[in-house]
Structure formats: C-alpha cells, structure tokens
Design an enzyme around this catalytic site. Sequence first.
Site, PDB file in Angstrom:
ATOM      1  N   LYS A 224       0.848  -1.186   0.000  1.00 30.29           N
ATOM      2  CA  LYS A 224       0.000   0.000   0.000  1.00 30.29           C
ATOM      3  C   LYS A 224       0.890   1.245   0.000  1.00 30.29           C
ATOM      4  CE  LYS A 224      -4.283   1.560   2.202  1.00 30.29           C
ATOM      5  NZ  LYS A 224      -5.288   1.241   3.226  1.00 30.29           N
TER       6      LYS A 224
ATOM      7  N   GLU B 209     -18.924  -4.665  10.797  1.00 23.53           N
ATOM      8  CA  GLU B 209     -19.762  -3.892  11.720  1.00 23.53           C
ATOM      9  C   GLU B 209     -20.814  -4.755  12.418  1.00 23.53           C
ATOM     10  OE1 GLU B 209     -18.037  -1.187   8.640  1.00 23.53           O
ATOM     11  OE2 GLU B 209     -19.200  -3.070   8.526  1.00 23.53           O
TER      12      GLU B 209
ATOM     13  N   ARG C 219     -25.302  -0.671   8.416  1.00 24.58           N
ATOM     14  CA  ARG C 219     -25.061  -2.040   7.950  1.00 24.58           C
ATOM     15  C   ARG C 219     -25.395  -3.055   9.047  1.00 24.58           C
ATOM     16  NH1 ARG C 219     -19.391  -2.764   5.112  1.00 24.58           N
ATOM     17  NH2 ARG C 219     -20.621  -3.922   3.605  1.00 24.58           N
TER      18      ARG C 219
END
Length: 610
Positions: free
Chosen positions: A259, A339, A367
């Site tokens: 990354k 979540e 969610r």
Amino acid sequence: MTRQTAGPPALLGLPSGPEELRDIAAGDLPGLAIRIRRFLVDAVLRTGGHLGPNLGVVELTIALHRVFDTAHDRVLFDTGHQAYVHKVLTGRWDRFDTLRQAGGLSGYPDPAESEHDLMRNSHASTALSYADGLATALRLRGDTRHVVAVVGDGALTGGMAWEALNNLAAAPDRPLVIVLNDNGRSYAPTVGAIADHLGALRARAFDDERGDPWPGFFGILRLSYLGPVDGHDTAAVEHALRQAKASGRTVVVHCVTTKGKGHPPAENDEADCQHAVNPRRTPARAGRSWTQEFAEEIVALGARNPDVVCLTAAMLRPTGLHPFARRFPHRVFDVGLAEQHAVTAAAGLAMGGLHPVVAVYSTFLTRAFDQVLMDVALHGLPVTFVLDRAGITGPDGASHHGMWDACVLPAVPGIRIAEPRDPARLRELLQECLTQDTGPTVLRFPKGRAGPDLEAIGQVGGVDLLRADPSATVLLVAVGGRAEACLRAADLVAESGIAVTVADPRWTTPLPEVLGELAARHRLTVTVEDNAGTGGFGQRLAHLLSRRNHPPRLRTLALPTEFLPHGERPDLLHRHHLDATGIAETVRHHVFREDTMTNPQQPTHHHPGG
C-alpha cells in the site's frame, strides 16, 4: 481551478484507453507504472483522496485491463476507493483535477461516469456477493462473459465476504476470477486469523505449479488458487490472470502488494497518509475536531470506569480510539471491516458486565441495524454507539453521507439518541450515555471542526434554551451541530424585526414532550437537522404536535431523501438551506407569508427554498 492534468494523454505518457494499453509492449509496462504513480501523486495531493490504496494496485490494474475487457466483462472493485488507476486507464485521466469535488470525478466507481464502471461501490466486503449473483445471472442467460472481483484493503475481514465465499465455493465451475489484493491492511493493519493465514500463504510462497501439498483455506473450499503473485510484477500478474481466465472456473489470484507503493510518505504511513490525503489547496481550519474531542473524553471516562471497553471496525484512528488504545490496550477490540460482528460482540461484552462503546462512522452503523435491534435492544443491553461523520460528510459522496441512521434508529425500542451542539455537550452527553444501564444509547456528531461552546441561558424539561425572548414568535429547534448556525440565523432575522427562541433538545430520541409546549407558545416552529427528512427529527416532532387539538405551525429543514452527490460540506449544507443564511431565509419566508395571508396589504417575499 486551473486544470493540472490537461493536454493529450500522450504528453503524460498515458494510454488513451484500454485498447491502446493492450498494444503496449510488455517491456514498456514498468515505465508506464512509474508514470501512472507520478500522475496519481501529483493529482491526488492537489485534490485529496485515497492515494495509498491506488499506488498499491498500479501493476495489478494494468494487468487486469490487458487480460479483460472492462467494457464487456463484469469487473467489480471492493472497496471502490482502489479504482483510481482503473479510471486513469479508462480515459478519465483529464478529470482528476475535479476528483471528489462537486460535479467532478467520483472517488469511487460510478456507472454514470463510464461504461467501464459497474457499481457505485464504496462499502467493503460486498463485491463477492455481487459477483456470485452476476455469475449466476450470466449463466442462466447463456452469457459467457467473465466476472472479476478485485478484493482488497481488508475486505476479507468482513463477514459478508465469507457468506459469499460459502456460496461461491458451492458452484466453482463458473468463469469468475477473485483478484485478492493482499497488502496486509485495510485502513490499518489487517487483524484476525484470516490475516494470519494470508501471511502464512505469503511465507510459504504457495504455488499450484510447485505442487505444494498444503491446500490452504481456499483449497479446503475447493476453490482454485494461484499465487502468491508479486502484485508489482505486471507480467506475473498478467500470466496468472490469463491462467485464471482460461480455466473457466472460480479462481482466486492472490496478489501481494504494498500500500502506498512508490511514494515514501504513503509507504511509511507518515502523518497517517498511507490510506488517504487531504488536498494541499485547503488550509486547515482552526479549532479541534469533533473526533478529537471524543478521543480525549473517552480516555478520561475510561480512566474513571474500568468497565468501559471500546470496539471499532478497522477504523481505530479515524474514529478517535487510538489514544484509548494506547492507554488501555487490552480494552480495545478491532474486529476488522465487520460492523455486524462488532455490534453483537458488544452485546456479549455487555452481557458480561462491561459497558462497550462501539465507535463507527454513521454510514457504517446502518449495515448493522438488525444487530442493534435484535441483539442489543431486544435484551436491554447497555451498549453505547458513537457515530462519527453524522450528516453531510463531503467529498466521499452518497455512500458516506451519514444521513440515514437518525431516521431508522428511533424505531428501536428503548434506544436513546444524543446529539451534542458543542464540545462541552459532547462530554456531558457521553458521560450520560455511559450511565445508562437499561438499553442502547447513541452519540452522533458531524465531521469537521467542533466550534465554540454555546452555553444555555436556561432549560425546560431537559431542553436547553440558547436564546429566549418574551416576544418571540418563532421557535428554532436546533439539532446537534446546527445550533451555531441557528444562533447566527436568529441574529439575521432580528434585523427584520423577528424575535426568535432557539432550543436544543440534547436528546433527540425519545422526543422531549416539552417541545410540544414550547411550540404552542410560538406562531411558527422550524426544526433544523443535518439528516434525511423522512423519519427524521422534524417528522417525529410533527407527529407529536399532531396529537394536540390545535397543532402549532411547523416547518422542517432537513436533507432530501435522496442520494446526495459529493462536494464540500459547507456548500452542500448551503444548497439545502441548512446554514445560517438558509435558515434565516426560511424563517423570513414563512413569517412574511403568514403576515401576507393575514394582511393582504403586506408585500410578498420570494423564498428560493420553497
């Protein structure tokens, strides 16, 4: 703004589109990757955006476009913020000076921008479910196109991804390619056993061609597996993708990437810029953010109460939990991009006698609504949800505006929702949340600077009065962070001879009954909320007032119930009359309209907001 990327793509050393990319000699691809990185660093540092994830997928995306036709095959990115290179290679390089700006290029895939984009995907762990459905639909219709899911940035830590894998593995004979972009991170380093397993795969350099007898998890699921592949070697990635495409089966291509590749500040995570950067052109605003205020107060409360524990879904730093984690490392739990699991795990912690604080962005809690309803509230468990980025968030657009939770959460029996107007109230209300032991509580606050403390001049039934005038004919009910704008609006309408009372309910759910009495004392009540209007505070107050014999006049200022575009937060608030000017216009319009109806000799006033 002057375009920084204008001119033919040849001047930038970029292909004009995928067709030209496929004609480039293999030996010239490393140079192309370097030019794309330079382009992204220059462009994204100017506009702001998700720089690190895209620097890590340059070679991977080049290979993807050389093997698949993204205007024909079905290609999905999970999460969508790793699609900048895809946008460059599909001819949108000349719009990067408008990235994440109003009317400009979206920071996520967007079918309205290009035939090469399939979905507006930004929330993680969804692409494999989309891919399962798409592959099934294509088979049923006799369509031979390939489906490709580029899964990365920690998406496999989300439970939905594993629900999809469970079904994908049951029908592995479909032409579906899962490109696993393994950079070891989501926003932060990836956590959990899956991350450990991917690390073990990388360490063994597992390769089907070598015939290693260890099947790995994907092999146990009977999914074909290729890798690990050096994700920064275009030729290696292209070779693996061609193998996967030719197999006609569901194949996992495991690409190992870095990354932030090629930009030292991103590679080294300097100033927390490995994931995203802020634009150079925007000076930092003075004052502390809401997130900083929460971060400081939760540490103080944790020091006083050892039963306070915190959970996050791969967002430790963005939600302000990193100081708490430094102080109390064994009392913070990062569950990855999951979540739903975070909420039900919090329920278990509460059953064990602790008081969990689940810190997530507003848009992500929706969610897990079922878990809030059935796993926490049904059992009357004391779990506190701290919702950062509530309301308009700005450049991330429709999927990230936190404008839905305050519409659906009030339907949860026993829930209490607090919306602080300033830092002092954030501290007070967070303390009150942690004293509740009979059900869930919610503390929600917006993105950005918290502003000054706004002291009340009085209180009625738990509702703070920020301004009161015995002659006031208008009641402004300010929800949370809109209080400062309401006070400024009161000053503006005072110039027109309109006296205003400004009230802050502090707790918006359950609705304070005293608001009915306050509204009855005024000719007009205007509610102001940075939230969708349908099911919002204003509609619930209207229902309360409708039970009175002579309901007071009520007008609601809220966001429309539609997916709002990306843009700067102040501009979007202004567009929907939620700043001081818009609030004042609304008050004047309705007051003068009423006066005109009562006295036809009064002049009429036009109100652009309707």
